[in-house]
Design a protein around this motif. Structure first.
Motif, short mmCIF file in Angstrom:
data_model
loop_
_atom_site.label_atom_id
_atom_site.label_comp_id
_atom_site.label_asym_id
_atom_site.label_seq_id
_atom_site.Cartn_x
_atom_site.Cartn_y
_atom_site.Cartn_z
N PRO A 84 29.62 2.71 9.82
CA PRO A 84 29.37 3.05 8.42
C PRO A 84 27.96 2.63 8.02
CG PRO A 84 31.42 1.79 8.66
CD PRO A 84 30.75 1.79 9.99
N VAL A 85 27.42 3.27 6.99
CA VAL A 85 26.10 2.86 6.50
C VAL A 85 26.16 1.39 6.14
CG1 VAL A 85 25.21 5.07 5.64
CG2 VAL A 85 26.69 3.66 4.18
N ALA A 86 25.01 0.75 6.13
CA ALA A 86 24.90 -0.69 5.80
C ALA A 86 25.57 -1.58 6.84
CB ALA A 86 25.44 -0.99 4.40
N THR A 87 25.65 -1.09 8.09
CA THR A 87 26.11 -1.94 9.19
C THR A 87 24.91 -2.41 9.99
OG1 THR A 87 28.18 -0.69 9.36
CG2 THR A 87 27.62 -2.10 11.21
N GLY A 88 24.84 -3.72 10.23
CA GLY A 88 23.78 -4.27 11.05
C GLY A 88 24.30 -4.55 12.45
N GLU A 89 23.37 -4.79 13.37
CA GLU A 89 23.77 -5.09 14.75
C GLU A 89 22.99 -6.30 15.26
OE1 GLU A 89 23.64 -1.75 17.42
OE2 GLU A 89 23.55 -3.04 19.19
N VAL A 90 23.69 -7.28 15.78
CA VAL A 90 23.01 -8.37 16.47
C VAL A 90 22.76 -7.87 17.88
CG1 VAL A 90 23.21 -10.74 17.31
CG2 VAL A 90 24.01 -10.15 15.01
N GLN A 91 21.49 -7.74 18.22
CA GLN A 91 21.15 -7.10 19.50
C GLN A 91 21.04 -8.11 20.63
OE1 GLN A 91 17.75 -5.64 17.63
NE2 GLN A 91 18.72 -3.80 16.84
N THR A 92 20.56 -9.30 20.33
CA THR A 92 20.44 -10.34 21.35
C THR A 92 20.76 -11.69 20.74
OG1 THR A 92 18.10 -10.80 20.88
CG2 THR A 92 18.54 -9.10 22.54
N LEU A 93 21.31 -12.60 21.56
CA LEU A 93 21.57 -13.98 21.11
C LEU A 93 21.69 -14.82 22.37
CD1 LEU A 93 22.12 -16.00 18.84
CD2 LEU A 93 24.51 -15.35 18.92
N TYR A 94 20.68 -15.62 22.65
CA TYR A 94 20.64 -16.38 23.91
C TYR A 94 20.13 -17.79 23.67
CZ TYR A 94 21.58 -12.00 26.26
OH TYR A 94 22.17 -10.84 26.66
N GLN A 100 23.00 -25.40 25.14
CA GLN A 100 24.21 -24.80 24.58
C GLN A 100 25.15 -25.89 24.06
OE1 GLN A 100 25.77 -22.13 27.61
NE2 GLN A 100 23.92 -20.90 27.59
N GLU A 101 26.07 -25.48 23.20
CA GLU A 101 27.07 -26.40 22.62
C GLU A 101 26.43 -27.46 21.71
OE1 GLU A 101 30.54 -26.44 23.01
OE2 GLU A 101 30.61 -24.64 24.27
N LEU A 102 25.26 -27.14 21.17
CA LEU A 102 24.62 -28.06 20.21
C LEU A 102 24.61 -27.47 18.81
CD1 LEU A 102 21.43 -29.14 22.27
CD2 LEU A 102 23.52 -30.46 21.88
N GLY A 103 25.21 -26.29 18.67
CA GLY A 103 25.24 -25.64 17.37
C GLY A 103 24.16 -24.60 17.17
N LEU A 104 23.30 -24.39 18.20
CA LEU A 104 22.18 -23.45 18.03
C LEU A 104 22.64 -22.00 17.95
CD1 LEU A 104 19.60 -25.07 20.47
CD2 LEU A 104 19.47 -24.98 17.98
N GLY A 105 23.66 -21.65 18.76
CA GLY A 105 24.14 -20.27 18.74
C GLY A 105 24.68 -19.91 17.36
N ARG A 106 25.47 -20.81 16.81
CA ARG A 106 26.03 -20.54 15.48
C ARG A 106 24.92 -20.48 14.42
NH1 ARG A 106 30.98 -23.81 14.29
NH2 ARG A 106 29.64 -25.49 14.95
N ALA A 107 23.94 -21.39 14.52
CA ALA A 107 22.85 -21.39 13.54
C ALA A 107 22.02 -20.11 13.65
CB ALA A 107 21.98 -22.63 13.74
#
Ligand SMILES: CC(C)(COP(=O)(O)OP(=O)(O)OC[C@H]1O[C@@H](n2cnc3c(N)ncnc32)[C@H](O)[C@@H]1OP(=O)(O)O)[C@@H](O)C(=O)NCCC(=O)NCCS
Length: 184
Positions: A84-94, A100-107
């Motif tokens: 639908p219009v107004a949908t965004g996409e997270v293209q990368t997250l690394y 990892q497991e320090l809260g950076l991915g969530r932030a």
């Protein structure tokens, strides 16, 4: 000290270094070994320089730093495909393995959602390789896996799952509440 900020042109090489290291960790056994071995920081630096220079409307690139070194990054923009219009996409997250497991991915995810919302998007999707256990991270972040599709990733057919968030505003509030609970 952990901090997040928008990516700058000078970050291209550091982002590429994180990309090459995390792809080799994450996609070993999923993508052909020769492709992972021949990944080149120089080539990916060129890609990120172009992406950082030509950021289009609605696109953002965010970096996560620990003691001033880039250890993670994410990018997002308007969704590609039939959404639908107004949908965004997270293209990368690394995030680099050691951070990892320090809260950076969530932030990072929260920052990307906030950027999409500021740019007028209300929903978001992330496509994850089905074999990648990061999918459970997205489930933990409230994403709902609704769609699967087969994609060509570097000449390899891979099954991917689309995790969706129907209300970015609510998703950000949930992430904030969980961050407060875990004191991150
Ligand atoms: C997936 C990824 C981005 C998560 O980032 P992270 O910094 O390790 O995650 P966080 O520390 O912010 O974790 C937040 C919460 O999710 C949980 N979590 C993290 N990874 C998880 C996983 N794979 N499965 C289930 N839960 C997970 C954490 O335990 C934490 O839980 P809490 O709310 O109880 O504290 C990171 O592990 C990564 O870069 N992985 C390799 C690359 C990758 O697969 N990227 C995604 C490509 S689509």
């Amino acid at each position: 000290m952990i901090r997040l900020r928008p990516g700058a042109l000078a970050d291209a090489q550091s982002i590429a270094q994180v990309q090459v290291a995390t792809w080799r960790d994450t996609y070993a056994g999923v993508l052909p070994t020769d492709i992972l071995v021949t990944m080149s920081v120089a080539r990916h630096t060129t890609h990120w320089q172009a992406a950082l220079l030509r950021r289009r409307a609605g696109e953002c690139i965010t970096v996560a730093l620990v003691d001033d070194a880039i250890v993670g990054y994410g990018s997002a923009g308007p969704a590609r495909g039939r959404f639908p219009v107004a949908t965004g996409e997270v293209q990368t997250l690394y995030v680099l393995h050691d951070f990892q497991e320090l809260g950076l991915g969530r932030a990072l995810l929260r920052a990307l959602f906030a950027s999409l919302l500021r740019d007028g998007m209300r929903r978001a999707v992330i496509w994850v390789v089905a074999q990648n256990h990061a999918r459970f991270f997205y489930e933990a972040m409230g994403g709902v896996g609704r769609t699967t599709r087969t994609e060509q990733l570097w000449k390899t057919s891979v099954e991917t799952i689309g995790y969706e968030w129907d209300n970015l505003d609510a998703a950000i509030h949930t992430l904030d509440a969980r961050m407060a609970r875990t004191d991150r």
